[in-house]
Every structure is written in C-alpha cells, then in structure tokens.
Write an enzyme that holds these catalytic residues in place. Structure first.
Site, PDB file in Angstrom:
ATOM      1  N   ASP A 101    -110.101  -4.281  38.333  1.00  0.00           N
ATOM      2  CA  ASP A 101    -108.790  -4.929  38.387  1.00  0.00           C
ATOM      3  C   ASP A 101    -108.397  -5.309  36.956  1.00  0.00           C
ATOM      4  O   ASP A 101    -109.094  -6.083  36.300  1.00  0.00           O
ATOM      5  CB  ASP A 101    -108.858  -6.171  39.275  1.00  0.00           C
ATOM      6  CG  ASP A 101    -107.480  -6.751  39.578  1.00  0.00           C
ATOM      7  OD1 ASP A 101    -106.477  -6.220  39.056  1.00  0.00           O
ATOM      8  OD2 ASP A 101    -107.408  -7.733  40.335  1.00  0.00           O
ATOM      9  N   LYS A 114     -97.475  -9.339  33.985  1.00  0.00           N
ATOM     10  CA  LYS A 114     -97.698 -10.265  32.879  1.00  0.00           C
ATOM     11  C   LYS A 114     -97.322  -9.643  31.539  1.00  0.00           C
ATOM     12  O   LYS A 114     -96.565 -10.224  30.761  1.00  0.00           O
ATOM     13  CB  LYS A 114     -99.164 -10.714  32.846  1.00  0.00           C
ATOM     14  CG  LYS A 114     -99.494 -11.859  33.785  1.00  0.00           C
ATOM     15  CD  LYS A 114     -99.586 -11.413  35.223  1.00  0.00           C
ATOM     16  CE  LYS A 114    -100.010 -12.551  36.140  1.00  0.00           C
ATOM     17  NZ  LYS A 114    -100.045 -12.120  37.550  1.00  0.00           N
ATOM     18  N   TRP A 164    -110.478 -14.087  41.971  1.00  0.00           N
ATOM     19  CA  TRP A 164    -109.112 -14.359  42.448  1.00  0.00           C
ATOM     20  C   TRP A 164    -109.127 -14.355  43.976  1.00  0.00           C
ATOM     21  O   TRP A 164    -109.662 -13.439  44.606  1.00  0.00           O
ATOM     22  CB  TRP A 164    -108.184 -13.272  41.906  1.00  0.00           C
ATOM     23  CG  TRP A 164    -106.749 -13.395  42.255  1.00  0.00           C
ATOM     24  CD1 TRP A 164    -105.974 -14.512  42.185  1.00  0.00           C
ATOM     25  CD2 TRP A 164    -105.901 -12.331  42.715  1.00  0.00           C
ATOM     26  NE1 TRP A 164    -104.686 -14.218  42.571  1.00  0.00           N
ATOM     27  CE2 TRP A 164    -104.620 -12.892  42.902  1.00  0.00           C
ATOM     28  CE3 TRP A 164    -106.089 -10.982  42.973  1.00  0.00           C
ATOM     29  CZ2 TRP A 164    -103.535 -12.143  43.341  1.00  0.00           C
ATOM     30  CZ3 TRP A 164    -105.026 -10.232  43.406  1.00  0.00           C
ATOM     31  CH2 TRP A 164    -103.760 -10.802  43.597  1.00  0.00           C
TER      32      TRP A 164
END
Length: 400
Positions: free
Chosen positions: A211, A246, A130
């Site tokens: 993460d 999310k 990312w």
C-alpha cells in the site's frame, strides 16, 4: 424488514472529524484526519494541478464512460511513477494496472481478485495498521491476522520480531506492507531492512500487497518507492495500491490505481482482464476528471517538474513541523521518547499518549488526535505547534 440491522458505530477517524466540526471553541486544533494542510491551515490547490485543470476546462468536450480498466495514458503514467521510468517489468509489459477509486478502491479490487484466485489464503497486516485494511479484507472474506511491527517502548520498529513472524507464515499468505510513511505510526523500514525482508518473502513464497498512499511525503518520490522497485527488480510477484489523494491534494477526485507484477506479458493480460471484471462488479468504470488532471501533470514535462517541486516543498514542511514540535516539547519533557517525532516519517506520528491522555487533550485543550495516539503532523503549522506542544506536556502530567 430491517429490524435486525445493527447500528454502525462509525469510522473512528471520520467520526472524530465530524465532532471537531461541531466543537464551538475557536482555538480548537484538528490533527486527526490524514489531510495535508499548508502553513495557513488550508487545503492547498497545487499550482500544477490548477494549470492542468484550467487547460482541461478551456477545452470541454463530451464525457463518455471510461473503459473498465480506466484511462490508458493514466495507467501508463502510474506505472512510470510507481515502478520507475526504466522499469524492466514495465518495458516488458509484465505489469497489470487498472485505475481505481483512490487507494481504498485499489485495495478492494485487489482483495476481491485475491479471494477468487487464492481462496484458502489468509491476510497478515502490521500491528497496528490503517483500520480500513482489516475491514476491506474481512469484507472480501479473508481471515485477517497481524505481525509484530510497532514498539511502544521506543517508538520504533520491532524488525526482528516482524521478520521472524513473516518467516513462519504458510506459503501464499498475503502480507500487507506499507511502502513508506506507515499509517498510523510513521515508522518505516530502512532500505537495508527491506533488503533483509524481501528474500524472506521470496523463500516463503508469500504474496506482498504493498500500500503506497503517501509517495513523496517521506523522502522523495523515488526513495519512497524503493520497496516496490526492489521487489520488482527481484521479480517478486506482488500487488501495489497507490493513491494521488495526498500527493496531488485531490482527495475528492478519488484517483488511485492497482498494479500487479506478473511473470510475463501474457499473464499480465489475463490478470488485467480479471481486475477489470472485479471493477465491473463493483462500480463498472472509474471517473474521468481527476484521472485526466493527473495524466496531464505527469505527462507534461513542465507541469511534472512544477508538481515535483511543490510536492518536495510539502514534504520539507512536514519535516520542519516534526523538528518544531520536537524542539518545543523538549522544553517541557525529557527522555528518548521524544525522538519519535523526528525519526518517524510522513504525515503521521504515534505520540505515545494513551486513550485517557488523548481524551484530556481534546476535552481540556481542544486538540484532536486519534485515541490510538496518532497525530497528523501535516496539520501542524507555525501558529498552532506551540499550543499543541504545551497541551501535550500538560496531559502527560497525571491528574491528582
């Protein structure tokens, strides 16, 4: 005074999303930004979240500042979800947890903490990762390097090369790892591969920074936390950033947390104190509303089960869209490369399209994905999966 300030080129994901909003074509399809949409193409409000928030709004009260470390019941609920209810480290008070501004805030607080106490360390991220991983750690003052990860040829994992590279790192190097649903590739380590990697991290005295932004979107809440829980079971010191954007569909509330696994309770108290110092220097204290929603859902048995059921249905829908686009693409395209759509996990898939093909996909067919070839599978639905597959098959044909 500010003539020397250069222009910000923009975040590639958010800029692309802004360009999508300006596109006048009615048939345009946005598969760029990492947001889960339901089968009607809408951002869902989960029923458990709605009920929790309604109960909160029916009992409004004063809104004081939260402590710098955040809402205490929230922090405890985070530990139970991330490390497991039966976690020995949790029972022994060896986990230092602070509430943060989403997963990005957790990474930022963690990066500041690490730079203070491991100033000579360097950071290693997967190739690719990312984009914000690199920005956050570089802005904290770290040199950021990459280890092998994605195999362009197979759409899978370069595990042997990854393992060898990590096995050669200097002690106390910081290794950023994705717990599940790797962003941007969708390629994850298997449990067997994690069990090979973890002893290498221990042997080399490396510091994993895990993460976990998509817990529940890969297989299940517990299976997606395997890496974190196995690291904790083996008493490997680590940092874990997690997010509820999310899996609660609470993107704008910025609910996240940073947890650090320590050797004992006294060490955890010192670490949490320094994490709150980093919070203080960044934004003083976290917001209240979203944290209270998450806490109410996670600590109320009925709401917790309702949320788990809804999340499992979202996970199944993503998996179903993977099967659907694989099936439709297979009508036009052959070869093993298509297997990536069903073997990769989570919200994202690396399609294998190059930047030129991505540009043609957007310009000629109104289908928006990142120039890296990353597609947000969670943006597919029964109405648009066919047109997307047709468009991809057309751009795979080289122009005359």
């Amino acid at each position: 005074m500010f003539e020397h300030v250069d222009a910000y080129p923009g975040d590639p994901i958010l800029t692309l999303n802004e360009n999508f909003q300006k596109d006048p074509r009615q048939e345009k399809i946005n598969l760029s930004i990492g947001i889960y949409f339901d089968d009607d193409g809408r951002l869902p409000v989960m029923k458990a979240v709605r009920e929790a928030e309604a109960a909160m709004l029916a009992d409004l009260g004063p809104k004081p500042y939260l402590p710098m470390a955040g809402l205490a019941p929230y922090r405890d609920a985070v530990q139970a979800l991330v490390f497991g209810e039966a976690s020995a480290a949790r029972r022994e008070d060896r986990i230092a947890t602070v509430q943060t501004l989403g997963g990005s805030g957790a990474l930022k607080i963690g990066a500041d903490f690490l730079k203070r106490y491991f100033p000579q360390a360097q950071v290693w991220v997967s190739d690719p990762t990312w984009e914000n991983h690199r920005f956050i750690f570089e802005r904290a003052g770290f040199s950021v390097n990459t280890y092998p990860y994605y195999d362009d040829a197979t759409g899978g994992l370069k595990f042997d090369a990854m393992l060898a590279a990590i096995d050669a790192l200097p002690p106390r190097s910081i290794v950023v790892l994705h717990a599940c649903c790797h962003n941007p590739t969708g390629v994850d380590l298997s449990e067997a591969q994690w069990e090979q990697l973890i002893p290498v991290l221990q042997k080399r005295e490396l510091l994993p920074f895990v993460d976990m932004a998509y817990q529940g979107f890969g297989s299940s809440l517990d299976e997606d936390a395997f890496a974190v829980r196995e690291l904790a079971r083996r008493d490997v010191p680590m940092l874990v950033a997690n997010s509820f954007s999310k899996n609660f569909s609470l993107y704008g509330e910025r609910c996240g947390a940073l947890s650090v696994l320590c050797a004992d309770a006294a060490e955890a108290q010192r670490v949490v104190g320094q994490l709150t110092s980093a919070v203080r220097s960044n934004y003083s204290n976290p917001p209240t509303h979203g944290a209270k929603i998450v806490t109410k859902v996670l600590t109320s048995p009925a709401l917790n089960q309702m949320w788990r059921d809804e999340l499992a249905a979202m996970c199944r829908r993503i998996a179903g869209m993977r099967v659907a686009i694989h099936e439709r693409l297979s009508r036009h395209i052959g070869g093993q490369a298509l297997s990536r759509y069903i073997e990769q996990r989570g919200m994202f898939t690396y399609t294998g399209l190059d930047a030129d093909q991505v540009d043609r996909l957007r310009e000629q067919h109104g289908v928006y994905i990142l120039r890296s070839g990353r597609m947000c599978v969670a943006g597919l639905n029964e109405r648009n999966v066919g047109p997307v597959a047709d468009a991809i098959s057309k751009v795979l044909v080289k122009p005359a």
